[in-house]
Design an enzyme around this catalytic site. Structure first.
Site, PDB file in Angstrom:
ATOM      1  N   TYR A 219      12.585   3.684 -33.807  1.00  0.00           N
ATOM      2  CA  TYR A 219      13.450   3.447 -32.646  1.00  0.00           C
ATOM      3  C   TYR A 219      13.095   4.490 -31.592  1.00  0.00           C
ATOM      4  CZ  TYR A 219      15.499   7.346 -35.025  1.00  0.00           C
ATOM      5  OH  TYR A 219      15.654   8.558 -35.654  1.00  0.00           O
TER       6      TYR A 219
ATOM      7  N   SER B  87      14.507  15.800 -30.426  1.00  0.00           N
ATOM      8  CA  SER B  87      14.606  17.249 -30.690  1.00  0.00           C
ATOM      9  C   SER B  87      13.324  17.894 -31.194  1.00  0.00           C
ATOM     10  CB  SER B  87      15.745  17.544 -31.667  1.00  0.00           C
ATOM     11  OG  SER B  87      15.380  17.195 -32.985  1.00  0.00           O
TER      12      SER B  87
ATOM     13  N   THR C  35      18.120  15.249 -35.092  1.00  0.00           N
ATOM     14  CA  THR C  35      18.257  15.919 -36.398  1.00  0.00           C
ATOM     15  C   THR C  35      17.011  16.722 -36.777  1.00  0.00           C
ATOM     16  OG1 THR C  35      17.403  13.972 -37.534  1.00  0.00           O
ATOM     17  CG2 THR C  35      19.811  14.145 -37.281  1.00  0.00           C
TER      18      THR C  35
HETATM   19  N1  DGL Z   1      13.086  12.278 -32.833  1.00  0.00           N
HETATM   20  C1  DGL Z   1      14.003  12.823 -33.814  1.00  0.00           C
HETATM   21  C2  DGL Z   1      14.937  13.840 -33.151  1.00  0.00           C
HETATM   22  O1  DGL Z   1      15.282  13.637 -32.002  1.00  0.00           O
HETATM   23  C3  DGL Z   1      14.819  11.728 -34.402  1.00  0.00           C
HETATM   24  C4  DGL Z   1      15.587  12.206 -35.539  1.00  0.00           C
HETATM   25  C5  DGL Z   1      17.092  12.201 -35.281  1.00  0.00           C
HETATM   26  O2  DGL Z   1      17.589  12.608 -34.222  1.00  0.00           O
HETATM   27  O3  DGL Z   1      17.768  11.834 -36.236  1.00  0.00           O
HETATM   28  O4  DGL Z   1      15.307  14.825 -33.823  1.00  0.00           O
END
Ligand code: DGL
Length: 370
Positions: free
Chosen positions: A67, A100, A133
């Site tokens: 996604y 993140s 996460t």
């Molecule tokens: N791209 C990851 C992040 O923004 C996706 C994981 C998440 O947020 O669960 O940390």
């Protein structure tokens, strides 16, 4: 008698009138108080949104990997959970909108400064940070060392995008706001709450690439649970944090460069030498076992130390104490042992330590304090 009676009747009438007035007044006051209690009775919680899966969208309701993170804004996140109004007076701010894995020191400094500004306000009782996460555990530890308040700071994310069947974001956000408004969360340090569990920012780590129960504190354990609209705490962190921490980022626009080199069989010093050449002020060695140094890597670390780079021995293992003078003679090498901090958290503490000192004895003391 009559006079007395009339007088007493008048007094009675006045008294009754007064009583009625008072009652009305009291009723109004009570209502006002009740209304005020309804308004004032709820904690004021500010949600700072930064992106991640909790703000992610997928092509279909069954897309739970592949996604796009960081698409939905903070207002929509709040609108999606009308029950928030029952537990707190909520305001939202979009501090930035990123996946993140792209978190940088500059993002952390901006976030920490905004958190401290808000928590200094009397009308803010707690803060929730929505976050990807992938690096929640790092942001949580960075804020655990830089937030200058005992008010609750709760970081929350989701493992399924907002568009997925049984998206976990809304209930995680509801629990995080409830926790951030809870008096029991005061003084507990920065908390990470997903999946009905409460973890300490110092010790929490992501243990599964994809499942909703990914955040754990493997050996030291959860602090407690979110259940039935309430926080249930069973233990708390003994290491110093937040208002007790010595680090002040209020006037910092950057942080010292600290990098991590990974230990493994048949490793070499090539990456290490490149990082030192690129200007690293600190190196975290994610060693095998109890932070062991291979014969191929050790000379590189010794040379880096000679150039003034501070070396911290951590471990790729993930649990347990990296003992000083255990697998290496830290006294002789002038290295620092990471205690129980994994490499990514040891990097954060060393970065902040280097904003105050390069003295390795003082830095080792910090690793035993935070
Ligand atoms: N791209 C990851 C992040 O923004 C996706 C994981 C998440 O947020 O669960 O940390």
């Amino acid at each position: 008698m009559l006079k007395t009676t009339a007088h007493s009747m008048a007094r009675t009438a006045v008294a009754a009138g007064l009583a009625a007035l008072l009652m009305t007044g009291a009723a109004t006051h009570a209502a006002t108080a009740a209304t005020a209690t309804a308004d004032d009775g709820l904690p004021n919680v500010t949600i700072l949104a930064t992106g991640g899966t909790i703000a992610g969208t997928g092509a279909t309701s069954t897309t739970t990997v592949g996604y796009t993170a960081a698409k939905v804004g903070v207002d929509k996140l709040i609108e999606a959970v009308p029950e928030l109004k029952k537990v707190a007076n909520v305001k939202g701010e979009q501090v930035f909108q990123i996946a993140s894995e792209n978190m940088t020191n500059e993002h952390w400094l901006k976030l920490a400064k905004r958190v401290n500004e808000l928590l200094a306000q009397k009308d803010v009782d707690g803060i929730v940070i929505t976050h990807g996460t992938d690096t929640i555990e790092e942001t949580a530890y960075f804020l655990n060392l830089t937030v200058k308040s005992t008010k609750p700071v709760v970081i929350v994310g989701a493992m399924r995008p907002s568009t997925a069947i049984s998206a976990d974001g809304p209930v995680n956000l509801y629990n995080a706001v409830t926790l951030a408004g809870s008096k029991d969360a005061v003084g507990k340090g920065v908390l990470v709450s997903l999946n009905d569990q409460i973890n300490a920012g110092r010790d929490v780590t992501k243990t599964n690439t994809s499942t909703a129960d990914t955040f754990r504190t493997p050996e030291l354990g959860f602090l407690g649970y979110m259940q039935d609209n309430k926080a249930h705490f069973y233990r708390q962190v003994v290491r110093k944090h937040t208002a007790e921490a010595e680090f002040d980022i209020s006037n910092l626009d950057s942080l010292p460069q600290v990098d991590i080199v990974y230990g493994y069989a048949n490793n070499n010093r090539t990456a290490l030498d490149a990082l030192v050449k690129a200007g690293a002020k600190g190196i975290i060695h994610a060693g095998v076992g109890d932070g062991s140094l291979s014969n191929a890597m050790k000379p590189g670390l010794v040379d880096a130390r000679k150039q003034g780079v501070v070396i911290v021995r951590s471990s790729r293992v993930g649990n347990g104490i990296v003992a000083r003078n255990g697998e290496a003679n830290d006294d002789e090498l002038d290295f620092v042992a990471s205690d129980t901090l994994n490499p990514q958290k040891a990097r954060i503490l060393l970065m902040l330590a280097l904003t105050r000192t390069t003295d390795t004895k003082a830095i080792q003391k910090m690793f035993y304090t935070y």
